[in-house]
Motif scaffolding. Structure first.
Motif, PDB file in Angstrom:
ATOM      1  N   ASN A 185     -13.767   3.419 -11.897  1.00  0.00           N
ATOM      2  CA  ASN A 185     -14.846   4.087 -11.032  1.00  0.00           C
ATOM      3  C   ASN A 185     -16.121   3.551 -11.039  1.00  0.00           C
ATOM      4  N   SER A 186     -16.165   2.341 -11.455  1.00  0.00           N
ATOM      5  CA  SER A 186     -17.306   1.426 -11.563  1.00  0.00           C
ATOM      6  C   SER A 186     -17.917   1.092 -10.117  1.00  0.00           C
ATOM      7  N   SER A 187     -19.308   0.873 -10.194  1.00  0.00           N
ATOM      8  CA  SER A 187     -19.928   0.534  -8.851  1.00  0.00           C
ATOM      9  C   SER A 187     -20.714  -0.551  -8.902  1.00  0.00           C
ATOM     10  N   TYR A 188     -20.866  -1.331  -7.880  1.00  0.00           N
ATOM     11  CA  TYR A 188     -21.619  -2.455  -7.679  1.00  0.00           C
ATOM     12  C   TYR A 188     -22.341  -2.659  -6.411  1.00  0.00           C
ATOM     13  N   LEU A 189     -23.449  -3.383  -6.443  1.00  0.00           N
ATOM     14  CA  LEU A 189     -23.938  -3.795  -5.185  1.00  0.00           C
ATOM     15  C   LEU A 189     -23.371  -4.958  -4.627  1.00  0.00           C
ATOM     16  N   SER A 190     -23.033  -5.051  -3.353  1.00  0.00           N
ATOM     17  CA  SER A 190     -22.757  -6.356  -2.832  1.00  0.00           C
ATOM     18  C   SER A 190     -23.810  -6.775  -1.953  1.00  0.00           C
ATOM     19  N   VAL A 191     -24.205  -7.836  -2.404  1.00  0.00           N
ATOM     20  CA  VAL A 191     -25.469  -8.425  -1.732  1.00  0.00           C
ATOM     21  C   VAL A 191     -24.771  -9.530  -0.667  1.00  0.00           C
ATOM     22  N   SER A 192     -24.944  -9.305   0.636  1.00  0.00           N
ATOM     23  CA  SER A 192     -24.395 -10.482   1.764  1.00  0.00           C
ATOM     24  C   SER A 192     -25.623 -11.364   1.855  1.00  0.00           C
TER      25      SER A 192
END
Length: 462
Positions: free
Chosen positions: A222-229
């Motif tokens: 359940n790892s999270s990450y910021l997806s920068v477009s």
């Protein structure tokens, strides 16, 4: 007897009076304590003396930290090395029951504590190249119920090799920033992320930050990450790279309107090749050329350079053909010798004509006139040969112009087809790798040993 009774009654009244005085003193002291409770600074010193530097662990050996807000800002983007530098402000809250107090201790609703005197959670950034974490302020707010409010500033540098630069400068891609808590087999610091992320600023150079969202990767605990477009504003690249290359190629086609004779066309083509080499150096300093999906702009510049050099060589060969019938220099040297010989013979004949005019008779004058006629016929014949060479070279020049024009039109069509279709797709790289630890075999809370193996043998044998 009566006197004894009076003495006893007087002693009893004295004891009752002492008890009443003692009770009044106790009530008065309690009122003093209640009216003079500990102030905020006194309460802060009490919290500091507790030395709560360890995490507020419960029976489950885990801490839940709620991230109330995230503010993201792209500081810079290095297109050549594909590295993004960002500034992230994270606001976090968690509850520490050891830091709470009641109204009997103090009436304060909240207190400020130094950030280095209590435990604060650390964000684990999996895929960063460089990171610097600083507290937003040197103090944290602690509420009466033990709720701690803390803010941190993260300066990070992330590799964005997942962005495909094949269609540069018309590029749109995503760069990931993995932000998680500490996680082991039994203990963890679990972060609860907010639903959205605020963006501060937008355009940094040619790159623009379109959106930032939080995504979950269920395959890695359940790892999270910021997806920068991100996307590139193509105006700068079009003006500085693509437009000059197109204009240079157009100028090369226009040079075919110049006459082949002389060196004006050749000198102009050499100037175009040198100018294009300068733009090629600018491209090499601006874009990375490694990887399977190298920017198509590199192939475009390579084609243009080969086309310009080939056009220059053809122009030089055509100029050579206008002077002689062949391109090879050794045959040309023989022709030059013959030309010099005919010129010298002509000069001797002219000298003979002048001599015959002075010292000869009439028959000799007729012979000299015949020689003069023959010399003039040779000159006319040479002029006809030169004229035929020039007409032949002009025909070849027109054929070469049509050939280069056809090649350029086919190239434009091919480039449009390639850019419209996704011929090159980079495989998305994994942000996380499997952890280098394994759960030891537990049974009823005890570690079993197999074949005289200790826990450390079991842990490190992998």
């Amino acid at each position: 007897m009566f006197v004894t009774f009076l003495e006893k009654s007087s002693k009893g009244s004295e004891m009752v009076l002492q008890h009443r005085i003692t009770l009044l003193l106790l009530i008065f002291s309690c009122l003093i304590v209640l009216t003079d409770s500990c102030n905020n600074r006194c309460l802060a010193n009490m919290m500091i003396n507790k030395k709560m530097k360890s995490a507020p662990q419960g029976n489950t050996c885990s801490v839940n930290v709620s991230i109330t807000s995230i503010k993201y800002e792209t500081m810079s983007f290095d297109t050549k090395n594909m590295q993004m530098s960002s500034r992230i402000k994270v606001n976090m809250v968690w509850r520490d029951l050891e830091l709470q107090w009641n109204t009997t201790i103090s009436d304060a609703e909240a207190v400020m504590l130094p950030v280095d005197k209590i435990w604060t959670p650390e964000l684990v950034l999996e895929n960063v190249i460089d990171v610097t974490v600083k507290p937003y302020t040197h103090d944290v707010q602690v509420n009466r119920d033990g709720l701690v409010d803390y803010s941190a500033i993260l300066f990070i540098s992330v590799s964005c090799n997942d962005i495909n630069l094949f269609n540069y400068p018309f590029v749109h891609g995503e760069c990931s920033v993995a932000i998680n808590g500490w996680n082991q087999s039994k203990c963890e610091v679990n972060f609860i992320h907010p639903p959205n992320v605020s963006i501060v600023g937008g355009i940094q150079g040619e790159w623009e930050t379109l959106s930032v969202i939080i995504e979950q990767d269920q395959s890695f605990q359940n790892s999270s990450y910021l997806s920068v477009s991100l996307s590139i504003s193509p105006f700068s690249a079009v003006v500085t790279l693509i437009l000059p290359s197109v204009l240079i190629m157009l100028a090369d086609l226009v040079t075919f309107s110049l006459p082949v004779q002389g060196g004006e066309r050749n000198s102009l083509k050499v100037t175009l090749v040198l100018s294009f080499t300068m733009f090629l150096l600018i491209l090499n300093d601006h874009l990375s050329s490694g990887g399977r999906c190298s920017p198509i702009l590199h192939y475009h510049f390579c084609f243009c350079l080969v086309n310009l050099v080939f056009s220059m060589m053809v122009s030089i060969c055509l100029t050579r053909l206008t002077l002689n019938d062949t391109i090879l220099s050794w045959k040309c040297s023989k022709n030059n010798k013959k030309h010099k010989k005919t010129v010298s013979l002509g000069q001797d004949e002219d000298a003979g004509v002048i001599a015959t005019k002075t010292f000869s008779d009439l028959p000799s004058e007729v012979a000299s006139l015949q020689k003069v006629v023959t010399f003039l016929e040779n000159i006319d014949q040479k002029a006809e040969v030169t004229s035929s060479n020039e007409s032949f070279v002009d025909g070849l020049d027109k054929i070469c112009f049509c050939f280069f024009l056809f090649i350029d039109i086919i190239y434009i069509i091919v480039v449009v087809i390639i850019t419209r279709t996704d011929l090159c797709k980079e495989k998305r790289k994994e942000l996380w790798v499997n952890e280098d630890f394994y759960d030891p075999p537990y049974t009823n809370g005890h570690i079993h040993y197999y074949d005289n193996y200790s826990f450390y043998d079991y842990f490190f044998k992998f």
